[in-house]
Scaffold this active site. Structure first.
Site, PDB file in Angstrom:
ATOM      1  NE  ARG A  72       8.028   5.393   1.345  1.00  0.00           N
ATOM      2  CZ  ARG A  72       7.335   6.531   1.247  1.00  0.00           C
ATOM      3  NH1 ARG A  72       7.824   7.652   1.720  1.00  0.00           N
ATOM      4  NH2 ARG A  72       6.162   6.531   0.660  1.00  0.00           N
ATOM      5  CB  ILE A  88       3.291  -2.189  -7.443  1.00  0.00           C
ATOM      6  CG1 ILE A  88       2.671  -3.343  -8.240  1.00  0.00           C
ATOM      7  CG2 ILE A  88       2.525  -0.885  -7.671  1.00  0.00           C
ATOM      8  CD1 ILE A  88       1.280  -3.740  -7.783  1.00  0.00           C
ATOM      9  NE  ARG A  89       5.364   5.229  -6.618  1.00  0.00           N
ATOM     10  CZ  ARG A  89       6.293   5.980  -7.202  1.00  0.00           C
ATOM     11  NH1 ARG A  89       6.560   5.840  -8.486  1.00  0.00           N
ATOM     12  NH2 ARG A  89       6.964   6.850  -6.509  1.00  0.00           N
ATOM     13  CD  GLU A 119      -0.150  -8.862  -2.282  1.00  0.00           C
ATOM     14  OE1 GLU A 119       0.971  -9.416  -2.206  1.00  0.00           O
ATOM     15  OE2 GLU A 119      -0.268  -7.630  -2.428  1.00  0.00           O
ATOM     16  N   GLY A 170       0.882  -1.167   0.000  1.00  0.00           N
ATOM     17  CA  GLY A 170       0.000   0.000   0.000  1.00  0.00           C
ATOM     18  C   GLY A 170       0.914   1.210   0.000  1.00  0.00           C
ATOM     19  CD  GLU A 171       2.787   5.638  -0.430  1.00  0.00           C
ATOM     20  OE1 GLU A 171       2.607   5.092  -1.538  1.00  0.00           O
ATOM     21  OE2 GLU A 171       3.890   6.058  -0.057  1.00  0.00           O
ATOM     22  CB  SER A 172       5.308   2.566   4.059  1.00  0.00           C
ATOM     23  OG  SER A 172       6.075   3.520   3.375  1.00  0.00           O
ATOM     24  CG  HIS A 217       2.420  -6.325  -4.318  1.00  0.00           C
ATOM     25  ND1 HIS A 217       1.509  -5.840  -3.420  1.00  0.00           N
ATOM     26  CD2 HIS A 217       3.230  -5.279  -4.636  1.00  0.00           C
ATOM     27  CE1 HIS A 217       1.730  -4.560  -3.199  1.00  0.00           C
ATOM     28  NE2 HIS A 217       2.773  -4.184  -3.927  1.00  0.00           N
ATOM     29  CB  CYS A 251       5.195  -3.903  -1.326  1.00  0.00           C
ATOM     30  SG  CYS A 251       5.714  -2.688  -2.537  1.00  0.00           S
TER      31      CYS A 251
HETATM   32  N1  GLN Z   1       5.971   2.929  -2.476  1.00  0.00           N
HETATM   33  C1  GLN Z   1       5.175   2.452  -1.411  1.00  0.00           C
HETATM   34  C2  GLN Z   1       5.632   2.997  -0.063  1.00  0.00           C
HETATM   35  O1  GLN Z   1       6.620   3.629   0.048  1.00  0.00           O
HETATM   36  C3  GLN Z   1       5.137   0.922  -1.386  1.00  0.00           C
HETATM   37  C4  GLN Z   1       4.489   0.403  -2.646  1.00  0.00           C
HETATM   38  C5  GLN Z   1       3.691  -0.850  -2.465  1.00  0.00           C
HETATM   39  O2  GLN Z   1       3.424  -1.305  -1.358  1.00  0.00           O
HETATM   40  N2  GLN Z   1       3.261  -1.398  -3.580  1.00  0.00           N
HETATM   41  O3  GLN Z   1       4.960   2.780   0.888  1.00  0.00           O
END
Ligand code: GLN
Length: 198
Positions: free
Chosen positions: A109, A137-138, A175, A48-50, A173, A80
């Site tokens: 990150r 993903i990112r 999952e 997600g987004e940390s 990921h 992630c």
């Molecule tokens: N870029 C996100 C972060 O810094 C992590 C990306 C992800 O969980 N797919 O939280």
């Protein structure tokens, strides 16, 4: 007795983790409130987004209860953003972002995301007969890792799947495909003696 595994469900890709864990035959609990932590044998922290997950950990009141469970040995699998939350050091993070210091390693990150936002690749994973199809993903990059951490897979020299006893973390990921082998590794680790005596 069936194991009970929680998936932190504040933000991000938690629903697919629940499906993967269900397929592993465990009882899966979506964790949104401190009470949801009761009786867990393991916890998954999703992607997600940390920074957002950090904020929500505080506002939901889950931060201290999760810390307490972790201190008493709760096994954790982070993917992630979840991996960022497990690291001992975050590079390019926000100063106040939370990390549980569960794995002695530094993560940067969005380090893969700067070149290409998202990519997929087949990884050789220690102990697997057939490669694992991994979705990045990112994704955060593990830039430094202590020798005690076992590296189960690498991508371009960098570790992308690591393990320390019953703590697992992946840059990608697992999952997001139907392949549940990495979730199964985590579930199998929940019965190691160290945890049973907890
Ligand atoms: N870029 C996100 C972060 O810094 C992590 C990306 C992800 O969980 N797919 O939280």
């Amino acid at each position: 007795m069936s194991r009970r595994v929680g998936v932190l469900a504040l933000q991000g890709a938690f629903a697919s983790h629940r499906d993967a864990l269900d397929a592993c035959g465990v009882d899966t609990i979506l964790v949104r409130h401190p009470d949801d932590l009761l009786g867990l044998d393991g916890l998954v922290i999703p992607g997600g987004e940390s920074t957002t997950i950090s904020n929500l950990l505080v506002s939901s009141g889950l931060l201290d209860p999760i810390r307490a469970e972790i201190d008493s040995g709760l096994p954790v699998f982070g993917t992630c953003a979840g991996m960022i939350l497990m690291a001992s050091k975050i590079v390019d993070g926000r100063d106040d972002q939370i990390h549980f210091d569960l794995l002695p390693m530094s993560v940067r990150r969005n380090a893969y995301g700067r070149q290409v936002d998202s990519f997929e690749t087949d990884l050789d994973v220690a102990g697997f007969d057939v490669p694992f199809h991994a979705v990045f993903i990112r994704a955060p990059m593990i830039v430094e890792v202590d020798d005690q951490v076992e590296v189960l897979a690498t991508y371009g020299e960098r570790p992308v799947l690591v393990r320390l006893n019953n703590r697992f973390a992946s840059s990608f990921h697992p999952e997001l495909t139907d392949d549940i082998r990495i979730h199964r590794l985590f579930v199998e680790s929940l019965s190691v003696p160290e945890h049973v005596t907890r």
